[in-house]
Design a protein around this motif. Structure first.
Motif, PDB file in Angstrom:
ATOM      1  N   GLY A 181      72.076  50.203  58.117  1.00  0.00           N
ATOM      2  CA  GLY A 181      71.182  49.073  57.897  1.00  0.00           C
ATOM      3  C   GLY A 181      71.084  48.172  59.112  1.00  0.00           C
ATOM      4  O   GLY A 181      70.972  48.632  60.250  1.00  0.00           O
ATOM      5  N   ASN A 182      71.180  46.869  58.860  1.00  0.00           N
ATOM      6  CA  ASN A 182      71.061  45.884  59.940  1.00  0.00           C
ATOM      7  C   ASN A 182      72.412  45.417  60.470  1.00  0.00           C
ATOM      8  O   ASN A 182      72.473  44.460  61.241  1.00  0.00           O
ATOM      9  CB  ASN A 182      70.261  44.668  59.455  1.00  0.00           C
ATOM     10  N   ALA A 183      73.493  46.064  60.035  1.00  0.00           N
ATOM     11  CA  ALA A 183      74.822  45.643  60.478  1.00  0.00           C
ATOM     12  C   ALA A 183      74.977  45.830  61.982  1.00  0.00           C
ATOM     13  O   ALA A 183      74.662  46.892  62.528  1.00  0.00           O
ATOM     14  CB  ALA A 183      75.895  46.434  59.745  1.00  0.00           C
ATOM     15  N   ALA A 184      75.453  44.789  62.646  1.00  0.00           N
ATOM     16  CA  ALA A 184      75.654  44.867  64.090  1.00  0.00           C
ATOM     17  C   ALA A 184      76.922  45.660  64.402  1.00  0.00           C
ATOM     18  O   ALA A 184      77.909  45.579  63.664  1.00  0.00           O
ATOM     19  CB  ALA A 184      75.764  43.465  64.680  1.00  0.00           C
ATOM     20  N   PRO A 185      76.914  46.446  65.471  1.00  0.00           N
ATOM     21  CA  PRO A 185      78.123  47.185  65.860  1.00  0.00           C
ATOM     22  C   PRO A 185      79.285  46.230  66.140  1.00  0.00           C
ATOM     23  O   PRO A 185      79.089  45.076  66.537  1.00  0.00           O
ATOM     24  CB  PRO A 185      77.691  47.926  67.129  1.00  0.00           C
ATOM     25  N   THR A 186      80.473  46.722  65.948  1.00  0.00           N
ATOM     26  CA  THR A 186      81.682  45.931  66.149  1.00  0.00           C
ATOM     27  C   THR A 186      81.856  45.556  67.618  1.00  0.00           C
ATOM     28  O   THR A 186      81.639  46.375  68.511  1.00  0.00           O
ATOM     29  CB  THR A 186      82.907  46.727  65.666  1.00  0.00           C
TER      30      THR A 186
END
Length: 291
Positions: free
Chosen positions: A88-93
């Motif tokens: 989804g729209n989760a930003a990479p760590t």
């Protein structure tokens, strides 16, 4: 009152840190196991190999929606597995390469059914590189003083600034270990491209043997793979390996742990004993065939 205000501010800072860093953390479900993972890159999630079971895999984020995932690759020696899924729209760590000091605060963030599952602790050990029991090279020895829940294994450990230090793992006697950012940065790209981490291969079946009354040990060759590096080098069944590149063989375990990814293609000299005579043999370490 001032102390209560400071505690309230500290509490709010922690809650914000968990919410922000935890946005990249997901639950990872397989047939019989529950663990955690985190978004490494768009469409890719890293999780703990030990907490990942067999069968179908799904990933659940904070929105509560479970999405199917496929296994890209896994490396048991460093406890890292890589999954492909819709992130989804989760930003990479965001990782930090800076090693934490002993006593520094750290938060382990796992997930249960997609919701953050945090645990606050301190860095109890911050030491040099080591090798896991399965022979994996881990770039730093990092341990937390707090236990995490089983389903939180594979989640993130972040510092007081919210930067990720590495992946949470449950070690012997339920100690909380960290697979550090440097190890993840080294192993995950290999899994993405190859699906596994190459391991050194001698093509020899070995058994420990005592060499003499001084208690020095060696490794007797009980089997030679016909097409393996040992056979090509001229190693025979019944040979005893006394030394590896000039160093005594402390144990078969230590010898095998040295066959990491960086050993493939390495030219070494085996110190053999054959029929009472000492014999140096040149051998090039091969790549272990896929299981």
């Amino acid at each position: 009152m001032a102390d209560q205000l400071q505690l309230s501010v500290f509490s709010d800072v922690l809650a914000t840190l968990v919410a922000e860093a935890g946005a990249a953390v997901v639950s990872v479900h397989s047939k019989h196991t529950r663990g955690s993972g985190f978004v490494w890159k768009d469409g890719l999630v890293i999780t703990s190999d030990e907490s990942l079971g067999e069968g179908d895999i799904s990933v659940q984020s904070a929105d509560g929606v479970a999405k199917p995932a496929t296994l890209v690759g896994r490396d048991a020696s460093t406890n890292i597995a890589l999954l492909r899924t819709d992130t989804g729209n989760a930003a990479p760590t965001r990782f930090t390469a800076k090693l934490p000091r002993v006593g520094a605060l750290a938060v382990a963030i796992g997930a249960r059914d997609g919701a953050a599952l945090p645990a606050l602790g301190m860095i109890a050990v911050s030491g040099p590189a080591w090798r896991s029991l399965r022979g994996g090279a881990i770039d730093a020895r990092l341990e937390l003083d707090v236990s995490i829940r089983r389903e939180a294994e594979g989640g993130l450990v972040v510092d007081a600034e919210g930067a990720a230090l590495g992946m949470a793992a449950i070690g012997p006697r339920r100690r909380t270990l960290l697979i550090p950012a440097e190890t993840i940065a080294r192993i995950a790209p290999i899994l993405e491209t190859k699906g596994r981490v190459p391991r050194g291969y001698l093509g020899l079946g070995l058994r420990p043997v005592r060499l003499d009354a001084t208690q020095q040990t060696g490794a007797i060759v009980i089997h030679v793979d016909a097409d393996g590096p040992g056979a090509r080098a001229g190693v025979h069944q019944g040979d005893i390996i006394e030394a590896w590149d000039g160093q005594p063989v402390a144990s078969i375990g230590s010898l095998l742990r040295g066959l990491g990814a960086d050993s493939v293609g390495q030219a070494i000299v085996l110190g053999l004993r054959r029929g009472g005579a000492q014999l140096p043999v040149n051998l090039t370490v091969g790549e272990r065939p896929a299981a």
